[in-house]
Design a protein around this motif. Structure first.
Motif, PDB file in Angstrom:
ATOM      1  N   GLU A  36       0.828  -1.208   0.000  1.00 43.58           N
ATOM      2  CA  GLU A  36       0.000   0.000   0.000  1.00 43.58           C
ATOM      3  C   GLU A  36       0.862   1.257   0.000  1.00 43.58           C
ATOM      4  O   GLU A  36       0.547   2.230  -0.698  1.00 43.58           O
ATOM      5  CB  GLU A  36      -0.937  -0.025   1.202  1.00 43.58           C
ATOM      6  CG  GLU A  36      -2.011  -1.101   1.087  1.00 43.58           C
ATOM      7  CD  GLU A  36      -2.866  -1.238   2.324  1.00 43.58           C
ATOM      8  OE1 GLU A  36      -4.019  -1.693   2.194  1.00 43.58           O
ATOM      9  OE2 GLU A  36      -2.381  -0.903   3.435  1.00 43.58           O
ATOM     10  N   SER A  93       2.597   1.617  -3.414  1.00 45.02           N
ATOM     11  CA  SER A  93       1.679   1.975  -4.500  1.00 45.02           C
ATOM     12  C   SER A  93       1.557   3.485  -4.679  1.00 45.02           C
ATOM     13  O   SER A  93       0.966   3.950  -5.656  1.00 45.02           O
ATOM     14  CB  SER A  93       0.295   1.372  -4.241  1.00 45.02           C
ATOM     15  OG  SER A  93      -0.375   2.030  -3.176  1.00 45.02           O
ATOM     16  N   THR A  94       2.123   4.243  -3.735  1.00 48.44           N
ATOM     17  CA  THR A  94       2.126   5.709  -3.845  1.00 48.44           C
ATOM     18  C   THR A  94       3.491   6.245  -4.270  1.00 48.44           C
ATOM     19  O   THR A  94       3.655   7.464  -4.358  1.00 48.44           O
ATOM     20  CB  THR A  94       1.749   6.339  -2.496  1.00 48.44           C
ATOM     21  OG1 THR A  94       2.808   6.130  -1.545  1.00 48.44           O
ATOM     22  CG2 THR A  94       0.463   5.749  -1.951  1.00 48.44           C
ATOM     23  N   ASP A 103       7.257   3.180 -12.878  1.00 50.93           N
ATOM     24  CA  ASP A 103       6.056   3.720 -12.262  1.00 50.93           C
ATOM     25  C   ASP A 103       5.997   3.163 -10.828  1.00 50.93           C
ATOM     26  O   ASP A 103       7.035   3.105 -10.164  1.00 50.93           O
ATOM     27  CB  ASP A 103       4.809   3.385 -13.093  1.00 50.93           C
ATOM     28  CG  ASP A 103       3.657   4.346 -12.805  1.00 50.93           C
ATOM     29  OD1 ASP A 103       2.761   3.948 -12.050  1.00 50.93           O
ATOM     30  OD2 ASP A 103       3.679   5.484 -13.312  1.00 50.93           O
ATOM     31  N   VAL A 104       4.817   2.737 -10.333  1.00 49.05           N
ATOM     32  CA  VAL A 104       4.762   2.235  -8.955  1.00 49.05           C
ATOM     33  C   VAL A 104       5.081   0.751  -8.874  1.00 49.05           C
ATOM     34  O   VAL A 104       5.295   0.220  -7.779  1.00 49.05           O
ATOM     35  CB  VAL A 104       3.396   2.516  -8.295  1.00 49.05           C
ATOM     36  CG1 VAL A 104       3.132   4.016  -8.246  1.00 49.05           C
ATOM     37  CG2 VAL A 104       2.264   1.789  -9.009  1.00 49.05           C
ATOM     38  N   ILE A 131       3.910  -2.515  -8.809  1.00 49.04           N
ATOM     39  CA  ILE A 131       3.486  -3.412  -7.723  1.00 49.04           C
ATOM     40  C   ILE A 131       3.868  -4.855  -8.037  1.00 49.04           C
ATOM     41  O   ILE A 131       4.485  -5.549  -7.222  1.00 49.04           O
ATOM     42  CB  ILE A 131       1.976  -3.278  -7.469  1.00 49.04           C
ATOM     43  CG1 ILE A 131       1.660  -1.873  -6.943  1.00 49.04           C
ATOM     44  CG2 ILE A 131       1.508  -4.334  -6.473  1.00 49.04           C
ATOM     45  CD1 ILE A 131       2.370  -1.515  -5.652  1.00 49.04           C
ATOM     46  N   CYS A 135       5.477 -10.115 -13.373  1.00 50.37           N
ATOM     47  CA  CYS A 135       4.078  -9.920 -12.992  1.00 50.37           C
ATOM     48  C   CYS A 135       3.251 -11.189 -13.166  1.00 50.37           C
ATOM     49  O   CYS A 135       2.041 -11.127 -13.419  1.00 50.37           O
ATOM     50  CB  CYS A 135       3.446  -8.767 -13.780  1.00 50.37           C
ATOM     51  SG  CYS A 135       4.122  -7.144 -13.362  1.00 50.37           S
ATOM     52  N   GLU A 182       2.334   1.483 -16.846  1.00 51.00           N
ATOM     53  CA  GLU A 182       1.604   2.244 -15.840  1.00 51.00           C
ATOM     54  C   GLU A 182       0.460   1.443 -15.229  1.00 51.00           C
ATOM     55  O   GLU A 182      -0.102   1.851 -14.204  1.00 51.00           O
ATOM     56  CB  GLU A 182       1.046   3.528 -16.458  1.00 51.00           C
ATOM     57  CG  GLU A 182       2.093   4.518 -16.941  1.00 51.00           C
ATOM     58  CD  GLU A 182       2.573   4.255 -18.364  1.00 51.00           C
ATOM     59  OE1 GLU A 182       3.247   5.132 -18.929  1.00 51.00           O
ATOM     60  OE2 GLU A 182       2.286   3.155 -18.913  1.00 51.00           O
ATOM     61  N   ASP A 183       0.090   0.310 -15.823  1.00 51.35           N
ATOM     62  CA  ASP A 183      -1.001  -0.509 -15.294  1.00 51.35           C
ATOM     63  C   ASP A 183      -0.559  -1.456 -14.176  1.00 51.35           C
ATOM     64  O   ASP A 183      -1.390  -2.197 -13.634  1.00 51.35           O
ATOM     65  CB  ASP A 183      -1.621  -1.353 -16.418  1.00 51.35           C
ATOM     66  CG  ASP A 183      -2.465  -0.519 -17.363  1.00 51.35           C
ATOM     67  OD1 ASP A 183      -2.757   0.651 -17.034  1.00 51.35           O
ATOM     68  OD2 ASP A 183      -2.831  -1.033 -18.446  1.00 51.35           O
ATOM     69  N   ASP A 184       0.715  -1.444 -13.821  1.00 53.03           N
ATOM     70  CA  ASP A 184       1.213  -2.352 -12.786  1.00 53.03           C
ATOM     71  C   ASP A 184       0.929  -1.753 -11.408  1.00 53.03           C
ATOM     72  O   ASP A 184       1.803  -1.214 -10.742  1.00 53.03           O
ATOM     73  CB  ASP A 184       2.705  -2.608 -12.992  1.00 53.03           C
ATOM     74  CG  ASP A 184       3.241  -3.663 -12.030  1.00 53.03           C
ATOM     75  OD1 ASP A 184       2.430  -4.302 -11.333  1.00 53.03           O
ATOM     76  OD2 ASP A 184       4.473  -3.840 -11.980  1.00 53.03           O
ATOM     77  N   HIS A 185      -0.342  -1.843 -10.987  1.00 52.97           N
ATOM     78  CA  HIS A 185      -0.782  -1.240  -9.737  1.00 52.97           C
ATOM     79  C   HIS A 185      -1.279  -2.325  -8.775  1.00 52.97           C
ATOM     80  O   HIS A 185      -1.037  -3.517  -8.988  1.00 52.97           O
ATOM     81  CB  HIS A 185      -1.859  -0.189 -10.002  1.00 52.97           C
ATOM     82  CG  HIS A 185      -2.913  -0.648 -10.974  1.00 52.97           C
ATOM     83  ND1 HIS A 185      -3.706  -1.758 -10.751  1.00 52.97           N
ATOM     84  CD2 HIS A 185      -3.291  -0.151 -12.185  1.00 52.97           C
ATOM     85  CE1 HIS A 185      -4.536  -1.917 -11.756  1.00 52.97           C
ATOM     86  NE2 HIS A 185      -4.308  -0.971 -12.652  1.00 52.97           N
ATOM     87  N   MET A 186      -2.014  -1.930  -7.740  1.00 54.88           N
ATOM     88  CA  MET A 186      -2.380  -2.877  -6.679  1.00 54.88           C
ATOM     89  C   MET A 186      -3.189  -4.068  -7.193  1.00 54.88           C
ATOM     90  O   MET A 186      -3.141  -5.154  -6.612  1.00 54.88           O
ATOM     91  CB  MET A 186      -3.151  -2.159  -5.575  1.00 54.88           C
ATOM     92  CG  MET A 186      -2.276  -1.328  -4.654  1.00 54.88           C
ATOM     93  SD  MET A 186      -1.128  -2.307  -3.646  1.00 54.88           S
ATOM     94  CE  MET A 186      -2.231  -3.069  -2.447  1.00 54.88           C
TER      95      MET A 186
END
Length: 597
Positions: free
Chosen positions: A34, A37-38, A254-255, A257, A402, A411-415
């Motif tokens: 979490e 992710s920021t 990017d973030v 995850i 992933c 950029e879609d690699d998020h939580m």
């Protein structure tokens, strides 16, 4: 794999392992996800430093001792780029270490060179071009795939002025195109990429094909130089100063995850679990979070290999790389990397924890496998994957992480790429694997597996060499090693070796790793780093496959290559010889210490 495991060579659990597995949970790890992710954790950036300090604060909260190294690392940071032509302008991403364009960009005629699609991890990094390239000299090449070093260097060698790669999907994937492993040296600095290169998404790439034969303009922007980085390493002391290294990168696109915040969270949970039982560990554990993986070609792990080379070579009993575990829908173990000697350990740990049968992928020259030339037995990198049929149904194409999700390096690699149940299951695999190395009386490696694998490769080289090159010494010394190992494992399994014999076998296993891992995976010296290009097994003998072609062409280069290969064959044969002698010495010690019948 071998059908029998000697009694003294346990690959299964000991008394500690159930307690460790009961401690598996992902509360601290999920909190890390979490927070990460920021954070856009570009190496050398303030947000990457914040991430490192978060790891440090969590280790402090858990009472885990750690060091925070602060190396300056050489990085290439991509910035906004574009491709322009009469049909418009499209967004592009340059791979790290592409050459930026001067003011006004680079203009040139666009030429299209088709490339075969990657079918999986095995050829993701390969040069997927035909033998005969069209004339690309002075032109801007348009081709399919990722901007990987093999493709970029092939087009540069053909004289291309610039390169555009059409990625397979709607998103553009970040990447890196240098083959230099880690920070460059004066010897390899000149091999950095020498042309501007970018990646574009598939719809834009298809549009761009309409401009073949016309003039296009590349605007390529990157920042390159030395950047301060942070590198936390947890130290969990067991009864011995021999240690296992467990590691993964915490920088990201990017973030990031799924690549690789899930790995960072897993490393944190491993620190928690093993620190709580440190008093019951026979060997020590180091857990490292690397910067500069993405924009420095494994710069963090390479820096650690360079600055801790001697203690790694002298006291490290093995290495686990953790990258992209526990991702969304990743429930299968169909491409798991391990070196052959770790095969029984890995296969059994995965089966015991998950009930799944793992399929092996021989380790690629990729990831943070920065310790091959030092000679560390290494295993894992990516672990669980989305089932192949599900990936196909979703229209996914091969990626490098992933769990097979095409959010990789975008950029879609998020939580949404992380899945808690899968993370806890994969954490259990790592816990079991690590515990079985740390607490085994005799290290759970079966070098008969290594010899069997190498023998298959040697047979292929012997056949390829034909009458042109005598490789009999390589084969003879490897057979001697195989026979000695059979005797040694048989002696270990015949009873319970005394402490001196156990120590001798464990020291032997480290010696075998230091000899056989470089022979199987590397070409350069123990403290160098081979390029990030596909390696054929036993790389020193790779040139054998060129002999028949040179002979058929009556090439004047044939005798020069033969001379080179004789020297390389001597190196390999001598390595097998030294390994066999080491096994024979321990076998004699085991025989001398065996109780009289």
């Amino acid at each position: 794999m071998s059908d029998t495991t000697p009694a003294g060579l346990a690959t299964g659990p000991d008394a500690l392992e159930p307690d460790l597995l009961r401690a598996v949970s992902f509360d601290a790890g999920w909190s890390l996800l979490e927070r990460f992710s920021t954070l856009v954790r570009e190496s050398g950036s303030e947000e990457e430093h914040v991430a490192a300090e978060y790891i440090a604060a969590e280790l402090s909260r858990l009472g885990v001792p750690f060091e925070m190294h602060e190396p300056d690392l050489y990085l290439s940071l991509p910035r906004e780029s574009s491709v322009e032509w009469r049909g418009g302008s499209i967004r592009a991403k340059p791979p790290s270490f592409a050459v930026p364009t001067a003011d006004g960009g680079l203009e040139g005629e666009l030429v299209y060179v088709p490339a075969a699609a990657a079918t999986g991890q095995r050829d993701l990094f390969a040069k997927r071009l035909g033998d005969d390239l069209p004339d690309v000299a002075g032109k801007i090449v348009l081709s399919e795939g990722y901007a990987m070093p093999g493709m970029v260097s092939a087009f540069e060698a053909a004289g291309a002025a610039g390169q555009i790669f059409i990625n397979p999907g709607r998103n553009i994937h970040w990447g890196i195109c240098t083959s230099i492993w880690g920070t460059p040296t004066t010897r390899n600095l000149g091999t950095k990429p020498g042309t501007p290169a970018v990646a574009v998404n598939n719809p834009d790439g298809e549009r761009l094909k309409e401009a073949v034969g016309e003039t296009v303009r590349l605007e390529v922007r990157l920042e390159e130089g030395w950047y301060p980085c942070k590198l936390p390493v947890a130290h969990i002391a067991g009864a011995s100063d021999e240690f296992m290294l467990v590691h993964g990168h915490y920088d990201s696109w990017d973030v990031g995850i799924g690549d690789n915040a899930v790995g960072d969270a897993t490393l944190l949970e491993l620190a928690r679990i093993f620190h709580a039982e440190a008093g019951r560990l026979k060997r020590s554990l180091r857990i490292a979070w690397w910067p500069a993986h993405s924009t420095g070609r494994y710069g963090g792990s390479t820096w650690y290999a360079d600055t801790h080379a001697l203690e790694l070579r002298q006291r490290c009993v093995g290495a686990i790389n953790i990258d992209s575990p526990g991702c969304w829908h990743a429930t299968e173990y169909d491409d798991v990397m391990w070196m052959a000697e770790a095969g029984p350990l890995c296969a059994r740990a995965i089966a015991d924890v998950t009930g799944k049968t793992a399929r092996r992928l021989r380790p690629l020259r990729a990831g943070d496998y920065s310790f091959n030339q030092i000679g560390l037995t290494s295993f894992y990198m990516l672990l669980s994957n989305i089932p192949a049929d599900e990936r196909a149904a979703l229209g996914f194409y091969p990626t490098g992480g992933c769990g097979g999700n095409i959010a990789w390096h975008t950029e879609d690699d998020h939580m949404g790429v992380a899945e808690r149940a899968n993370l806890e299951r994969d954490l259990g695999v790592y816990v079991a694997s690590i515990a079985r190395v740390l607490n085994s009386r005799i290290l759970p490696y079966d070098f008969r597996e290594t010899v069997s694998e190498l023998a298959g490769f040697v047979d292929e080289y012997v056949e390829a060499a034909g009458e042109l090159l005598d490789l009999s010494a390589v084969r003879t010394e490897l057979e001697r090693l195989g026979a000695a190992l059979e005797g040694m494992y048989s002696a270990v399994g015949a009873g319970e070796p005394n402490p001196a014999a156990v120590a001798a076998v464990n020291e032997l296993f480290l010696d075998l790793s230091r000899i056989l891992v470089p022979i199987g995976y590397a070409e350069g010296g123990a403290f160098d780093h081979d390029p990030a290009l596909p390696r054929t097994p036993i790389p020193r003998l790779a040139g054998v496959t060129e002999l028949s072609g040179l002979a058929d062409a009556n090439s004047e280069m044939l005798p020069f290559l033969l001379n080179e290969l004789r020297r390389e064959a001597n190196h390999v044969a001598n390595g097998f010889h030294e390994a066999a002698r080491a096994v024979e010495r321990v076998l004699a010690q085991l025989a001398a210490s065996a109780p009289a019948s």
